[in-house]
Design an enzyme around this catalytic site. Structure first.
Site, PDB file in Angstrom:
ATOM      1  N   TYR A 247       0.836  -1.212   0.000  1.00 22.93           N
ATOM      2  CA  TYR A 247       0.000   0.000   0.000  1.00 22.93           C
ATOM      3  C   TYR A 247       0.861   1.248   0.000  1.00 22.93           C
ATOM      4  O   TYR A 247       2.054   1.224   0.325  1.00 22.93           O
ATOM      5  CB  TYR A 247      -0.957   0.011   1.198  1.00 22.93           C
ATOM      6  CG  TYR A 247      -0.300   0.285   2.530  1.00 22.93           C
ATOM      7  CD1 TYR A 247      -0.267   1.585   3.050  1.00 22.93           C
ATOM      8  CD2 TYR A 247       0.290  -0.725   3.270  1.00 22.93           C
ATOM      9  CE1 TYR A 247       0.328   1.845   4.272  1.00 22.93           C
ATOM     10  CE2 TYR A 247       0.885  -0.474   4.488  1.00 22.93           C
ATOM     11  CZ  TYR A 247       0.902   0.823   4.987  1.00 22.93           C
ATOM     12  OH  TYR A 247       1.505   1.080   6.191  1.00 22.93           O
ATOM     13  N   CYS A 248       0.228   2.346  -0.397  1.00 23.04           N
ATOM     14  CA  CYS A 248       0.835   3.673  -0.341  1.00 23.04           C
ATOM     15  C   CYS A 248      -0.266   4.631   0.130  1.00 23.04           C
ATOM     16  O   CYS A 248      -1.180   4.217   0.837  1.00 23.04           O
ATOM     17  CB  CYS A 248       1.409   4.070  -1.706  1.00 23.04           C
ATOM     18  SG  CYS A 248       0.177   4.230  -3.018  1.00 23.04           S
ATOM     19  N   LYS A 249      -0.188   5.868  -0.261  1.00 26.92           N
ATOM     20  CA  LYS A 249      -1.190   6.833   0.193  1.00 26.92           C
ATOM     21  C   LYS A 249      -2.536   6.617  -0.507  1.00 26.92           C
ATOM     22  O   LYS A 249      -3.572   6.575   0.151  1.00 26.92           O
ATOM     23  CB  LYS A 249      -0.696   8.264  -0.051  1.00 26.92           C
ATOM     24  CG  LYS A 249      -1.625   9.323   0.484  1.00 26.92           C
ATOM     25  CD  LYS A 249      -1.028  10.706   0.355  1.00 26.92           C
ATOM     26  CE  LYS A 249      -1.973  11.754   0.917  1.00 26.92           C
ATOM     27  NZ  LYS A 249      -1.386  13.104   0.830  1.00 26.92           N
TER      28      LYS A 249
ATOM     29  N   GLY B  52      -2.823   4.395  -3.671  1.00 28.26           N
ATOM     30  CA  GLY B  52      -2.872   3.188  -4.495  1.00 28.26           C
ATOM     31  C   GLY B  52      -2.050   3.228  -5.767  1.00 28.26           C
ATOM     32  O   GLY B  52      -1.871   2.201  -6.406  1.00 28.26           O
TER      33      GLY B  52
ATOM     34  N   ILE C 250      -3.870   3.957   1.950  1.00 30.94           N
ATOM     35  CA  ILE C 250      -4.157   4.155   3.374  1.00 30.94           C
ATOM     36  C   ILE C 250      -5.169   5.283   3.593  1.00 30.94           C
ATOM     37  O   ILE C 250      -5.821   5.334   4.638  1.00 30.94           O
ATOM     38  CB  ILE C 250      -2.859   4.384   4.178  1.00 30.94           C
ATOM     39  CG1 ILE C 250      -3.107   4.119   5.668  1.00 30.94           C
ATOM     40  CG2 ILE C 250      -2.270   5.751   3.893  1.00 30.94           C
ATOM     41  CD1 ILE C 250      -1.863   3.972   6.512  1.00 30.94           C
TER      42      ILE C 250
END
Length: 104
Positions: free
Chosen positions: A65-67, A69, A94
């Protein structure tokens, strides 16, 4: 590589004994909190990121995951090209995560 919805990602993660959570955001973004037990590898670190990815066990299942996607989708694609069997991208990142978050 697969793009998974928030619910599907969380469900698969909770059932998977071979799972590794991978956070590919920047160190600054980690200050906003992270998913418990996540390994941090900043995708913006270029060759350092590639070197770190190559050290991971390709037989594990990676929940990335990142901020939002986007970067995690890129990381999953890279991992797939490197021979990782399973890399799951968290669609929405996230920012849309409703599960547990650890704050620094």
């Amino acid at each position: 590589m697969a793009d998974l919805s928030q619910d599907t990602w969380r469900e698969k993660l909770s059932e998977d004994k071979n799972a590794v959570v991978l956070d590919v955001r920047t160190a600054e973004e980690l200050e906003d909190g992270f998913i418990p037990n996540a390994i941090h590898l900043d995708i913006y670190q270029g060759q350092d990121f590639m070197d770190s990815i190559n050290k991971l066990d390709k037989d594990k299942n990676y929940f990335v995951y990142c901020k939002s996607g986007g970067r995690s989708g890129q990381a999953c694609a890279i991992m797939s090209q490197l021979g990782f069997k399973n890399a799951y991208n968290l669609v929405g990142g996230i920012m849309q995560w409703s599960g547990e978050v650890v704050n620094n």
